[in-house]
Design an enzyme around this catalytic site. Structure first.
Site, PDB file in Angstrom:
ATOM      1  N   HIS A  17       0.843  -1.207   0.000  1.00 42.57           N
ATOM      2  CA  HIS A  17       0.000   0.000   0.000  1.00 42.57           C
ATOM      3  C   HIS A  17       0.874   1.252   0.000  1.00 42.57           C
ATOM      4  O   HIS A  17       0.624   2.202  -0.752  1.00 42.57           O
ATOM      5  CB  HIS A  17      -0.904   0.038   1.240  1.00 42.57           C
ATOM      6  CG  HIS A  17      -1.907  -1.055   1.315  1.00 42.57           C
ATOM      7  ND1 HIS A  17      -2.058  -1.826   2.451  1.00 42.57           N
ATOM      8  CD2 HIS A  17      -2.828  -1.503   0.427  1.00 42.57           C
ATOM      9  CE1 HIS A  17      -3.028  -2.701   2.258  1.00 42.57           C
ATOM     10  NE2 HIS A  17      -3.516  -2.530   1.029  1.00 42.57           N
ATOM     11  N   LYS A  41     -18.244  -6.983   6.918  1.00 47.05           N
ATOM     12  CA  LYS A  41     -16.881  -7.499   7.070  1.00 47.05           C
ATOM     13  C   LYS A  41     -16.395  -7.363   8.513  1.00 47.05           C
ATOM     14  O   LYS A  41     -16.664  -6.373   9.173  1.00 47.05           O
ATOM     15  CB  LYS A  41     -15.953  -6.717   6.132  1.00 47.05           C
ATOM     16  CG  LYS A  41     -14.579  -7.314   5.998  1.00 47.05           C
ATOM     17  CD  LYS A  41     -13.791  -6.601   4.910  1.00 47.05           C
ATOM     18  CE  LYS A  41     -12.404  -7.187   4.799  1.00 47.05           C
ATOM     19  NZ  LYS A  41     -11.626  -6.520   3.757  1.00 47.05           N
ATOM     20  N   ARG A  90      -0.816  -6.357  -8.317  1.00 48.67           N
ATOM     21  CA  ARG A  90       0.288  -7.275  -8.020  1.00 48.67           C
ATOM     22  C   ARG A  90       0.520  -8.251  -9.157  1.00 48.67           C
ATOM     23  O   ARG A  90       1.602  -8.798  -9.290  1.00 48.67           O
ATOM     24  CB  ARG A  90       0.000  -8.051  -6.734  1.00 48.67           C
ATOM     25  CG  ARG A  90       0.063  -7.201  -5.496  1.00 48.67           C
ATOM     26  CD  ARG A  90      -0.394  -7.968  -4.297  1.00 48.67           C
ATOM     27  NE  ARG A  90      -1.837  -8.207  -4.434  1.00 48.67           N
ATOM     28  CZ  ARG A  90      -2.639  -8.584  -3.449  1.00 48.67           C
ATOM     29  NH1 ARG A  90      -2.148  -8.801  -2.254  1.00 48.67           N
ATOM     30  NH2 ARG A  90      -3.921  -8.754  -3.652  1.00 48.67           N
ATOM     31  N   SER A 128      -2.555  -7.670   3.171  1.00 49.21           N
ATOM     32  CA  SER A 128      -3.023  -7.634   4.563  1.00 49.21           C
ATOM     33  C   SER A 128      -3.338  -9.032   5.061  1.00 49.21           C
ATOM     34  O   SER A 128      -3.081  -9.366   6.225  1.00 49.21           O
ATOM     35  CB  SER A 128      -4.256  -6.735   4.678  1.00 49.21           C
ATOM     36  OG  SER A 128      -3.928  -5.403   4.368  1.00 49.21           O
TER      37      SER A 128
END
Length: 154
Positions: A17, A41, A90, A128
């Site tokens: 990030h 979530k 990514r 994460s």
């Protein structure tokens, strides 16, 4: 003023990030790191903790603002005068997923453009989810999170 939004849960913020924000800073007058809140979530770290980590990480970057929001990112952009959404990639799987979201956002608000940045190759394995998994197994995460983020365990 060119304003961009980099949204995510940042649970926690990672070096990936941080890399994306640092790449975006030369191109924008302001980058809002926006923590999206999804009531469905379950987060590992509190909103307050995530905000503080991001503020600490970018303390020397006056162009970075930290905010939280609920709802669609594209609507948050409109409310805050941002015409760009920043996304990090990514690999190919990220590109497929993020392209679909970018196209949907463009239909909702044609004035908001999504800008993709490639993550440094050495950070492609960082997420994460990986950080939290390492923490669960008592593995040090210093190489995976920004220097100002200290997490011993979860």
């Amino acid at each position: 003023m060119k304003k961009a939004v980099f949204s995510g849960s940042f649970d926690p913020i990672t070096k990936g990030h941080e890399d994306i924000v640092m790449k975006a800073l030369p191109l924008f007058d302001e980058v809002i790191v926006a923590i999206g809140i999804n009531n469905v979530k379950k987060y590992t770290f509190s909103l307050e903790q995530r905000i503080q980590w991001i503020k600490d990480t970018f303390a020397d970057c006056p162009k970075v603002k930290v905010m939280s929001y609920e709802g669609l990112t594209v609507n948050f952009c409109k409310e805050n005068g941002a015409n760009f959404i920043i996304r990090g990639l990514r690999g190919a799987a990220d590109l497929e997923y993020e392209t679909t979201i970018a196209e949907a956002n463009k239909k909702i608000n044609p004035d908001v453009e999504t800008v993709f940045f490639l993550t440094e190759p050495s950070l492609r394995c960082v997420s994460s989810t990986v950080v939290k998994d390492l923490l669960k197994h008592n593995y040090p995460v210093a190489g995976f999170v920004p220097d100002k983020v200290v997490i011993k365990s979860i």
